[in-house]
Write an enzyme that holds these catalytic residues in place. Sequence first.
Site, PDB file in Angstrom:
ATOM      1  N   LYS A 157       3.047   8.517  26.817  1.00 28.55           N
ATOM      2  CA  LYS A 157       2.618   7.157  27.124  1.00 28.55           C
ATOM      3  C   LYS A 157       2.959   6.188  25.994  1.00 28.55           C
ATOM      4  O   LYS A 157       2.748   6.477  24.826  1.00 28.55           O
ATOM      5  CB  LYS A 157       1.108   7.137  27.361  1.00 28.55           C
TER       6      LYS A 157
ATOM      7  N   LYS B 185      -4.405   4.626  28.280  1.00 33.57           N
ATOM      8  CA  LYS B 185      -4.330   5.163  29.644  1.00 33.57           C
ATOM      9  C   LYS B 185      -4.162   6.680  29.673  1.00 33.57           C
ATOM     10  O   LYS B 185      -4.285   7.290  30.744  1.00 33.57           O
ATOM     11  CB  LYS B 185      -3.198   4.482  30.401  1.00 33.57           C
TER      12      LYS B 185
ATOM     13  N   SER C 113      -1.798   0.321  25.563  1.00 33.86           N
ATOM     14  CA  SER C 113      -1.806   1.117  26.800  1.00 33.86           C
ATOM     15  C   SER C 113      -1.789   2.626  26.584  1.00 33.86           C
ATOM     16  O   SER C 113      -1.908   3.384  27.558  1.00 33.86           O
ATOM     17  CB  SER C 113      -0.618   0.721  27.683  1.00 33.86           C
TER      18      SER C 113
ATOM     19  N   SER D 222       2.978   1.555  33.471  1.00 35.30           N
ATOM     20  CA  SER D 222       1.786   1.315  32.654  1.00 35.30           C
ATOM     21  C   SER D 222       0.937   0.201  33.267  1.00 35.30           C
ATOM     22  O   SER D 222       0.424  -0.683  32.582  1.00 35.30           O
ATOM     23  CB  SER D 222       2.170   0.945  31.213  1.00 35.30           C
TER      24      SER D 222
END
Length: 387
Positions: free
Chosen positions: A229, A64, A61, A121
């Site tokens: 993130k 992202k 993730s 997320s």
Amino acid sequence: MKFYKKVAVLLLIIPLFFSAFNISYGDENFDIKAKSSILIDYHTGEIIYEKNAHEKLPPASVTKIMTLLLTMEAIDKGKIGLKDEVIISTNASKMGGSQIYLEEGESQTVEDLIKAICLRSANDASVALAEYIAGSEELFVKAMNERSKELKMNDTNFENSTGLPHESHYTSAYDIALMSKELMKHAKIQEWLTIYMSDMKVGKKKDIVQSLVNTNRLIKDYQGANGIKTGSTSDAKYCLSASAKRGNLQLIAVIMGAETSKVRFEESKKLLDYGFANYDSVVIGKKGDIIGKVPINKGDKTHLEVVLKDDSYILIPKGSSGKAEKEIILPEVLNAPIEKGKEVGELILKIDGKSVDRVKLIAKETVDKAGFVNMFKKVVKGLLTNK
């Protein structure tokens, strides 16, 4: 265009360290427990530490970050707005992995979808935004890869907007640092990245409350943390791009392929601690600072003020000494018309004669061509002045 050069010595004590900048990789006392890692200075992009930084690995993730970057850029361009209502498609509602369980046909604002990505997320929120911005996730992924090329992310190929496993979906710690740096230029994103807990109503009737807790626990546990993130899958293991700011110094640490979630956070802290303990960031100039004036030919103004297009910083080891100089390159004269923001010169920061930072100089305001009356007044004034 003819240029003149103006050189000034800055009153800074700084080192001549740029040719041997990184931590010694052979130092066993500083080994990061991950497949790949990197620590960079946010302002200059200088690499402080790296380990297998160009190895192509699944990012989970952390992908992202690029999804958020394209979203923020679409907002800045006026293509979309924070209060826009996004209708959730069948495709978005069926995303697996981490999600906020959006229903097909429900609507959510762009801002809430961003928040769901930053905290939970959420894969469904990522796909919903991708479809809203580009028309389809496939077109959005194409834009992701095009933006990657612009940022010189040469170790990267995206296959989706979420980071769900795909054999051709990969990036590197170095490339993650590049897109992280670009994302953090958008001050607004930090408002969502630094939220630790929040609620969000989902469903067509908005009768279900999803509690969102930031997957990046450094936001709560680490001084100055302001992003960015997390990511984890069985293939990628545990990944993190972490940003923190103390004073003028902002650092970005990237961890890929850590064995556990605990390890990724511990190793990120280790990198950030090293950076803050050993380096300082010095401001050379801020965006919009006036650097000089240039005479204008046939304009409605006689001179144009020239300003820095961006902030200028240098990274220095604590307790070191040395000397720096800046070189300002501007034209001897400019011809009207000139638009506000037009590039007209350059500021070059040098250490021991070596360029370490270059900042564009731009027009502070618009200068139009002088009209007949304006030109006549200038001629008369010139004649009177000569007398």
